[in-house]
Design an enzyme around this catalytic site. Structure first.
Site, PDB file in Angstrom:
ATOM      1  N   MET A 101       1.932  12.388  21.979  1.00  0.00           N
ATOM      2  CA  MET A 101       2.627  12.759  20.558  1.00  0.00           C
ATOM      3  C   MET A 101       3.973  12.561  20.670  1.00  0.00           C
ATOM      4  O   MET A 101       4.882  12.181  19.888  1.00  0.00           O
ATOM      5  CB  MET A 101       2.223  14.313  20.252  1.00  0.00           C
ATOM      6  CG  MET A 101       2.922  14.807  19.102  1.00  0.00           C
ATOM      7  SD  MET A 101       2.529  16.505  18.841  1.00  0.00           S
ATOM      8  CE  MET A 101       0.513  16.725  18.833  1.00  0.00           C
ATOM      9  N   LYS A 129      10.151   2.948  -2.353  1.00  0.00           N
ATOM     10  CA  LYS A 129       9.281   3.812  -2.026  1.00  0.00           C
ATOM     11  C   LYS A 129       8.938   4.371  -0.605  1.00  0.00           C
ATOM     12  O   LYS A 129       9.651   3.698   0.242  1.00  0.00           O
ATOM     13  CB  LYS A 129       8.159   3.523  -2.575  1.00  0.00           C
ATOM     14  CG  LYS A 129       7.570   2.156  -1.728  1.00  0.00           C
ATOM     15  CD  LYS A 129       6.089   1.570  -2.533  1.00  0.00           C
ATOM     16  CE  LYS A 129       5.594   0.392  -1.714  1.00  0.00           C
ATOM     17  NZ  LYS A 129       4.482  -0.305  -2.554  1.00  0.00           N
ATOM     18  N   ARG A 152      -7.015  -2.134  -7.895  1.00  0.00           N
ATOM     19  CA  ARG A 152      -6.270  -0.887  -7.783  1.00  0.00           C
ATOM     20  C   ARG A 152      -6.122  -0.531  -9.097  1.00  0.00           C
ATOM     21  O   ARG A 152      -6.781   0.066 -10.049  1.00  0.00           O
ATOM     22  CB  ARG A 152      -5.160  -0.857  -6.823  1.00  0.00           C
ATOM     23  CG  ARG A 152      -5.582  -1.424  -5.277  1.00  0.00           C
ATOM     24  CD  ARG A 152      -4.558  -1.255  -4.369  1.00  0.00           C
ATOM     25  NE  ARG A 152      -2.974  -1.338  -4.863  1.00  0.00           N
ATOM     26  CZ  ARG A 152      -2.158  -1.472  -3.862  1.00  0.00           C
ATOM     27  NH1 ARG A 152      -2.245  -1.674  -2.541  1.00  0.00           N
ATOM     28  NH2 ARG A 152      -1.120  -1.400  -4.365  1.00  0.00           N
ATOM     29  N   TYR A 196      -2.604  10.571  29.532  1.00  0.00           N
ATOM     30  CA  TYR A 196      -3.763  10.995  29.105  1.00  0.00           C
ATOM     31  C   TYR A 196      -4.667  10.099  29.462  1.00  0.00           C
ATOM     32  O   TYR A 196      -4.689   8.893  28.886  1.00  0.00           O
ATOM     33  CB  TYR A 196      -4.004  11.690  27.749  1.00  0.00           C
ATOM     34  CG  TYR A 196      -2.889  12.933  27.588  1.00  0.00           C
ATOM     35  CD1 TYR A 196      -2.766  14.108  28.230  1.00  0.00           C
ATOM     36  CD2 TYR A 196      -1.927  12.951  26.385  1.00  0.00           C
ATOM     37  CE1 TYR A 196      -2.172  15.044  28.106  1.00  0.00           C
ATOM     38  CE2 TYR A 196      -1.243  13.768  26.094  1.00  0.00           C
ATOM     39  CZ  TYR A 196      -1.245  15.032  27.044  1.00  0.00           C
ATOM     40  OH  TYR A 196      -0.414  16.106  26.673  1.00  0.00           O
TER      41      TYR A 196
HETATM   42  C1  LIG Z   1       5.079  -1.585  -2.436  1.00  0.00           C
HETATM   43  C2  LIG Z   1       5.070  -2.519  -3.735  1.00  0.00           C
HETATM   44  C3  LIG Z   1       5.898  -3.579  -3.948  1.00  0.00           C
HETATM   45  C4  LIG Z   1       6.510  -4.237  -2.786  1.00  0.00           C
HETATM   46  O1  LIG Z   1       5.778  -5.014  -1.947  1.00  0.00           O
HETATM   47  P1  LIG Z   1       6.511  -5.936  -0.727  1.00  0.00           P
HETATM   48  O2  LIG Z   1       5.300  -6.620  -0.248  1.00  0.00           O
HETATM   49  O3  LIG Z   1       6.872  -4.881   0.284  1.00  0.00           O
HETATM   50  O4  LIG Z   1       7.707  -6.524  -1.212  1.00  0.00           O
HETATM   51  C5  LIG Z   1       5.748  -4.205  -5.104  1.00  0.00           C
HETATM   52  N1  LIG Z   1       4.718  -3.980  -5.992  1.00  0.00           N
HETATM   53  C6  LIG Z   1       4.287  -2.808  -6.006  1.00  0.00           C
HETATM   54  C7  LIG Z   1       3.250  -2.446  -6.921  1.00  0.00           C
HETATM   55  C8  LIG Z   1       4.196  -2.073  -4.748  1.00  0.00           C
HETATM   56  O5  LIG Z   1       3.386  -1.137  -4.808  1.00  0.00           O
END
Ligand SMILES: *Cc1c(COP(=O)(O)O)cnc(C)c1O
Length: 396
Positions: free
Chosen positions: A330, A53, A150, A283
Site C-alpha cells: 500500500m 478531467k 458508450r 508480502y
Molecule cells: C477523455 C476524453 C478525451 C481525451 O482523450 P485523449 O485520448 O486523452 O486525448 C476526448 N474526448 C472524450 C469524450 C473523452 O472522454
C-alpha cells in the site's frame, strides 16, 4: 535539448531546491505549453479543447487549465459538471464542455455557470427544464454514437433526438451549438473502424444541418486522431493524453511525436540495508535475493497509484536504472540495488518516471496497463509541485 539536470527541481530558485519533500509529482508546465502549442499547430485551423478531467489526468486541473489556455487551447473539456463548476469557481471563464451526466446532475448550476453540455438524448428534457428555471438557454453539443457503444444517440434515434432538440430550441430553452462523437480505435491507425465512424459522423452532421441547426463546432478527435487523422479534426480536437506529453500509440514514443512528458514521479529512499542471499522481499516473499545485496525501500505504494500488479517497474537512483522486486504494498515497494554499499542511499531521490528517468510507458508495460492510467492514478498523498523547465522556448 533538455539535459537531465543535477538539480532536483528544474528552473526554480535554489531556495526551493532545498525545500523538504518526501514524495513528489513534479509537473513541468513548460512541457504542457510545448505540447499544446505543438498540437495546436498541427490541428489548425481546428481549435484545441484541453481535456482536464480527472484532475488533468493526475497533473492538477487548475494549473494545467490555465497553462493550456495561455498556450493555444481555446476550450476546456471535462467529464462531469462538478469538474466544470470547479473551473468556474477558480475564475476560469473560457468555454467549457462537460459530457457525462446522470439524472442527478445539476444542469441548472451548469447553465448558470455558462457550461456547455454534451447530450445523448435523455438529458434534453431535464436540461430544458433547468433552462426554463434559469431563464437562460442551455448550450448543447449533441452526441452521436458512431460505434464506440458508450454515450451518444444511436444512428436509429439520431433524427428523433434532433427533432426533440429542435423543439426545445424553438422554445428558446437551448441552442444546439455542436455535434460530436468519440472514436474507439484511433490509437490503432491501421484499423478500418475509424473510417466507418467518420463516415457515420459526417452523415449525422448533415442531418443536424438539415434540421436547421447552425453548428459552431463539429468535433470527433481525441489525442490519437489529432495526431494521426487530419480528416478527423473538423472544427476542434479534444486533447487529453498528448497535452501531458504521452503517446497514445503502441509503436511510437513521446519523443517520436515531439511531445514532452510533463510529470516526473519521485520519492526519497526510506531505508537501505545489506542482506544475504535468499532473503525474501515483501508480502508473499515472491522475490528472493540472488546473492548478498542492498535492498532499498521506496515509500510509494498502491495507495499512491503504483499498481500492485507491477512486475519489475523501473526506478532510477543516482543515475542508475533498477527495477522493483517483490510485491508493491500500500505504501512502499523494494528495489534490489545489487552489490553496492547501503551507506548514503537513504534519502536519495528515486525517480519512477519522467524527465531524465524511466517513462510512464515502461510502468504501464510493467503493470499491464496504459500510460493514461499510470499518471491519472497518482494519489493525493503525492504532492504536485509545479516547475518551469526549458521546453517550449525558442528553438524548441
Ligand atoms: C477523455 C476524453 C478525451 C481525451 O482523450 P485523449 O485520448 O486523452 O486525448 C476526448 N474526448 C472524450 C469524450 C473523452 O472522454
Amino acid at each position: 535539448m533538455n539535459e537531465p539536470s543535477d538539480d532536483v527541481v528544474l528552473g526554480v530558485p535554489d531556495d526551493d531546491i532545498s525545500a523538504r519533500w518526501e514524495r513528489r509529482a513534479e509537473i513541468d508546465l513548460s512541457a504542457i505549453r510545448h505540447n499544446v502549442r505543438r498540437v495546436a499547430e498541427l490541428a489548425a485551423p481546428a481549435q484545441v479543447m484541453a481535456v482536464v478531467k480527472a484532475n488533468a489526468y493526475g497533473h492538477g486541473m487548475l494549473p494545467v487549465a490555465r497553462v493550456a489556455l495561455e498556450s493555444g487551447a481555446s476550450w476546456l473539456g471535462v467529464a462531469h459538471v462538478g469538474e466544470a463548476l470547479e473551473l468556474r469557481a477558480a475564475g476560469i471563464t473560457a468555454p467549457v464542455l462537460a459530457w457525462l451526466h446522470t439524472p442527478e446532475t445539476d444542469f441548472a448550476a451548469a447553465i448558470d455557470a455558462n457550461i456547455d453540455l454534451g447530450a445523448s438524448g435523455w438529458e434534453l428534457e431535464q436540461v430544458a427544464e433547468a433552462a426554463r428555471a434559469a431563464e437562460h438557454p442551455a448550450r448543447v453539443h449533441l452526441k452521436i454514437d458512431t460505434g464506440l457503444g458508450r454515450n451518444g444517440a444511436s444512428a436509429e434515434n439520431w433524427q428523433s433526438v434532433l427533432d426533440t432538440a429542435a423543439h426545445f430550441q424553438d422554445d428558446g430553452l437551448l441552442r444546439v451549438v455542436g455535434v460530436w462523437t468519440h472514436l474507439a480505435v484511433a490509437d490503432e491507425p491501421d484499423r478500418p473502424e475509424t473510417d466507418e465512424q467518420l463516415d457515420a459522423f459526417r452523415t449525422a452532421i448533415e442531418a443536424a444541418e438539415a434540421a436547421g441547426f447552425d453548428l459552431e463546432l463539429r468535433h470527433a478527435a481525441n489525442t490519437p486522431a489529432a495526431l494521426s487523422r487530419p480528416d478527423a479534426h473538423f472544427d476542434l480536437v479534444r486533447l487529453g493524453l498528448g497535452m501531458y506529453g504521452l503517446s497514445p500509440f503502441r509503436d511510437q514514443t513521446s519523443e517520436d511525436l515531439s511531445l514532452r512528458p510533463a510529470m516526473r514521479l519521485m520519492a526519497r529512499i526510506a531505508n537501505a540495508k545489506r542482506v544475504p542471499a535468499d532473503h525474501g522481499v515483501s508480502y508473499g516473499l515472491t522475490y528472493r535475493t540472488e546473492g548478498t545485496t542492498t535492498l532499498a525501500l521506496v515509500p510509494l505504494g498502491y495507495a499512491d497509484g503504483v499498481p500492485r500488479v507491477s512486475v519489475e517497474g523501473p526506478v532510477e537512483v543516482a543515475g542508475t536504472r533498477y527495477v522493483s522486486c517483490g510485491r508493491v504494498a500500500m505504501d512502499q515497494f523494494v528495489v534490489d540495488l545489487g552489490d553496492v554499499p547501503a551507506d548514503g542511499v537513504v534519502g536519495e531521490p528515486a525517480v519512477l518516471f519522467g524527465d531524465g528517468g524511466p517513462s510512464a510507458d515502461e510502468w504501464a508495460e510493467a503493470a499491464g496497463t496504459i500510460n493514461y492510467e499510470i499518471v491519472t492514478r497518482i494519489g493525493n498523498r503525492v504532492a504536485r509541485t509545479y516547475v518551469e523547465g526549458s521546453w517550449g522556448e525558442a528553438g524548441d
